[in-house]
Design a protein around this motif. Structure first.
Motif, mmCIF file in Angstrom:
data_model
loop_
_atom_site.group_PDB
_atom_site.id
_atom_site.type_symbol
_atom_site.label_atom_id
_atom_site.label_comp_id
_atom_site.label_asym_id
_atom_site.label_seq_id
_atom_site.Cartn_x
_atom_site.Cartn_y
_atom_site.Cartn_z
ATOM 1 N N HIS A 219 9.864 -5.329 10.901
ATOM 2 C CA HIS A 219 10.584 -4.059 11.486
ATOM 3 C C HIS A 219 10.222 -2.948 10.637
ATOM 4 N N GLY A 220 10.188 -3.322 9.256
ATOM 5 C CA GLY A 220 9.986 -2.220 8.273
ATOM 6 C C GLY A 220 11.257 -1.048 8.184
ATOM 7 N N LEU A 221 10.773 -0.189 7.463
ATOM 8 C CA LEU A 221 11.850 1.011 7.683
ATOM 9 C C LEU A 221 11.183 2.301 8.592
ATOM 10 N N VAL A 222 12.063 2.222 9.694
ATOM 11 C CA VAL A 222 11.624 3.120 10.806
ATOM 12 C C VAL A 222 12.641 4.326 11.115
ATOM 13 N N ASN A 223 13.821 3.963 10.697
ATOM 14 C CA ASN A 223 14.849 5.178 10.968
ATOM 15 C C ASN A 223 14.600 6.314 10.216
ATOM 16 N N THR A 224 14.164 7.508 10.573
ATOM 17 C CA THR A 224 13.766 8.631 9.950
ATOM 18 C C THR A 224 14.841 8.899 8.896
ATOM 19 N N GLN B 264 16.592 7.500 1.728
ATOM 20 C CA GLN B 264 16.242 6.541 0.692
ATOM 21 C C GLN B 264 14.790 6.525 0.632
ATOM 22 N N ARG B 265 14.097 7.668 0.082
ATOM 23 C CA ARG B 265 12.793 7.821 -0.024
ATOM 24 C C ARG B 265 12.230 6.607 -0.862
ATOM 25 N N TYR B 266 12.859 6.167 -1.883
ATOM 26 C CA TYR B 266 12.461 4.996 -2.646
ATOM 27 C C TYR B 266 12.071 3.783 -1.901
ATOM 28 N N VAL C 98 3.199 6.578 3.562
ATOM 29 C CA VAL C 98 3.848 7.655 3.283
ATOM 30 C C VAL C 98 3.720 7.740 1.651
ATOM 31 N N LYS C 99 3.319 6.546 0.913
ATOM 32 C CA LYS C 99 2.960 6.509 -0.404
ATOM 33 C C LYS C 99 1.646 7.600 -0.542
ATOM 34 N N GLU C 100 0.542 7.169 0.284
ATOM 35 C CA GLU C 100 -0.468 7.988 0.465
ATOM 36 C C GLU C 100 -0.504 9.210 0.551
ATOM 37 N N THR C 101 0.447 9.766 1.425
ATOM 38 C CA THR C 101 0.756 11.283 1.647
ATOM 39 C C THR C 101 1.040 11.832 0.353
ATOM 40 N N PHE C 102 1.887 11.358 -0.411
ATOM 41 C CA PHE C 102 2.424 12.038 -1.366
ATOM 42 C C PHE C 102 1.475 11.829 -2.648
ATOM 43 N N ILE C 103 0.744 10.970 -2.836
ATOM 44 C CA ILE C 103 -0.323 10.827 -3.743
ATOM 45 C C ILE C 103 -1.534 11.800 -3.450
ATOM 46 N N LEU D 66 9.329 15.020 -1.021
ATOM 47 C CA LEU D 66 9.981 13.694 -1.368
ATOM 48 C C LEU D 66 11.386 13.343 -1.137
ATOM 49 N N PHE D 67 12.203 14.449 -1.376
ATOM 50 C CA PHE D 67 13.660 14.471 -1.134
ATOM 51 C C PHE D 67 14.083 15.732 -0.205
ATOM 52 N N PRO D 68 13.876 15.733 1.012
ATOM 53 C CA PRO D 68 14.078 16.818 1.870
ATOM 54 C C PRO D 68 15.602 17.141 2.000
#
Length: 521
Positions: free
Chosen positions: A158-163, A169-171, A180-185, A502-504
């Motif tokens: 399922h992964g982490l899909v709940n926005t 819990q961005r970590y 998501v990691k690629e976006t912030f890189i 990263l932390f909205p």
């Protein structure tokens, strides 16, 4: 007791049912206690000699084949098969398979590996090879537990899909979602390339105060805080403008700042109350100079970060996306011409405030009684034009009423030398030929003070020190502000501003729970 994957985990967050989760937490803590009792506490380890990352091994396999490496990262999957096992280790650049064999590690070390959990952080030393199925892997000769994960990761299927959970819990989001990691890189790369571009043009990066007496430079309501040491209230800055212009007065000629600003306003897909703004000021140029710089910088960033000046925003699969060409010259259009193009209305023929208000009533556009003709023009643009500006378009020559810090056009004092760049229907930046006449600036501040007295919480206030700086003398100057978060959204094809922060900003969990209870009542 081995921890098992459970297909009944909750889809929204990938969590196990409460009773099952409690057992998992208990088992993991018991494993840690056993390690500590045996003198093998992973939290005592202070460093690990990591020689390369997963992607380097995969991309340079031919030269890495057979070479000894040390990788480090988080166990993301594990398959135990008697005398030999496989696991996947994820580091900052990706994931690589590790082949863990009892004969290579030894009985005791292999037994310890088998008791490791998904989520544990390990160091793996071994040599690079390719399996019979063709997967590039590391044949482990040593596995070191570097940190014990006491909380399970979301179930992989399922992964982490709940926005809501993803943002709070961005970590965990970064661990579970590689995109998501690629976006912030890529965000970091965009900011680095902005600095490279401006450095090549002789700009100097500076820092200015965040806590200010007068939050000017934009139409926005500020946050207010109390400074205990001074015993007085301060505002969090809403803009970078007025301090950077002071530096132009001081002779620095080309300055910019990339920093957080704070606006006490609502949250939506493109707005967060704290966001990253870049402003730059260049002496001896005007808003046309800022257009050239902006067009060149956006083209440079797209090429560097995306590999092409043609980018795609939206879903390419279902055809709802848009191809945006940053390589062609950006279109230039006055605000009044844009309105005329979309509606047929020519504001050149509407000269009074009352005529403009009557037209707004006729078209069903809401306005406030204090609004003037220029405000109505801006409202018409927002209503009819903004979302049509998909390809890069400079909207020029705004009404003076909405531009209190901008030079008037010499041939039409009802307008100012200002532009906003629109791409994908979004405002991407805002630029001026900066007002450097201190007498004119004082009059415009006075007009803003009057609006504030009428209840406009976004009106600016007279800044006496800034006026003193202008009286010292500021050269003709071009200035511009860019919303970095929105630029990152465009270049990473991200749907919402929260996806590039990263932390909205979010409502606290207590407030969220209270709100849910209120709705139940």
């Amino acid at each position: 007791m081995a921890e098992q994957q459970n297909s009944s985990q909750q889809k929204q967050g990938g969590r196990k049912p409460a009773q099952d989760l409690n057992q998992v937490l208990k088992v993991r803590r018991e494993k840690l206690a056993e390690l500590q009792a045996a003198g093998k506490d992973p939290f005592v380890i202070t460093k690990y000699d990591q020689t390369c990352h997963s992607r380097e091994i995969v991309e340079h396999f031919e030269e890495m084949d057979g070479r000894e490496v040390s990788i480090a990262g988080r166990i993301m999957s594990k398959r135990v098969m008697g005398k030999a096992s496989f696991c996947h280790v994820q580091d900052k650049l990706g994931t690589i398979q590790c082949y863990v064999q009892r004969d290579s590690l030894g009985d005791e070390a292999y037994k310890e590996f088998k008791r490791m959990d998904i989520g544990d952080i390990v160091g793996v030393k071994g040599y690079v090879f390719k399996t019979q199925t063709g997967e590039i892997s590391v044949h482990a000769e040593q596995v070191t537990l570097l940190s014990k994960s006491l909380q399970p990761l979301p179930e992989k299927f399922h992964g982490l899909v709940n926005t809501d959970i993803r943002y709070r819990q961005r970590y965990v989001d970064l661990i579970m979602n590689q995109d998501v990691k690629e976006t912030f890189i890529k965000r970091s790369e965009i900011i680095r390339e902005i600095r490279n571009f401006l450095d090549g043009r002789g700009f100097m990066e500076v820092e200015t105060p965040m806590l200010v007496d007068n939050a000017g430079g934009a139409a926005a309501r500020p946050f207010i805080t109390h400074y205990n040491a001074l015993g007085e209230d301060k505002k969090l800055r809403i803009s970078l403008e007025l301090y950077l212009k002071r530096l132009i007065v001081g002779g620095l000629e080309r300055v910019y700042e990339i920093g957080r600003v704070f606006r006490n306003e609502g949250l939506d897909q493109r707005h967060n109350p704290e966001f990253t703004l870049m402003e730059l000021y260049q002496a001896y140029t005007d808003y046309y100079g800022m257009m050239e710089l902006t067009e060149s910088m956006f083209r440079y960033l797209a090429q560097k970060v995306c590999g092409s000046t043609t980018i795609y925003y939206g879903n390419k699969e279902d055809g709802t996306g848009k191809e945006i060409d940053l390589g062609k010259p950006f279109r230039r259009l006055t605000m009044e011409d844009a309105i005329k193009e979309e509606t047929g209305i020519d504001f050149e023929t509407i000269r009074t405030d009352e005529e403009a208000k009557a037209l707004a009533r006729e078209r069903g556009i809401e306005f406030e009684e204090r609004h003037k003709r220029g405000d109505i023009i801006n409202l018409f643009f927002d209503e009819y034009c903004e979302d049509k500006m998909i390809q890069p378009t400079f909207i020029m020559d705004h009404p003076i009423e909405i531009s209190p810090l901008t030079k008037k056009k010499p041939d039409d004092p009802s307008k100012v030398e200002r532009f906003e760049l629109y791409i994908n229907g979004w405002e991407m930046c805002n630029a001026y030929s900066e007002l450097n006449d201190p007498i004119d600036q004082r009059e415009r501040f006075a007009a803003q003070d009057a609006l504030s007295a009428q209840g406009d919480e976004e009106a600016q206030h007279t800044d006496e020190d800034f006026l003193h700086a202008l009286e010292i003398g500021m050269p003709p100057t071009g200035g511009i502000g860019y919303g970095i978060d929105r630029l990152v959204m465009l270049l990473t094809n991200s749907a919402a501003i929260r996806d590039v922060l990263l932390f909205p900003t979010m409502r606290s969990l207590k407030a969220e729970n209270d709100n849910i209870e209120d709705k139940k009542d």
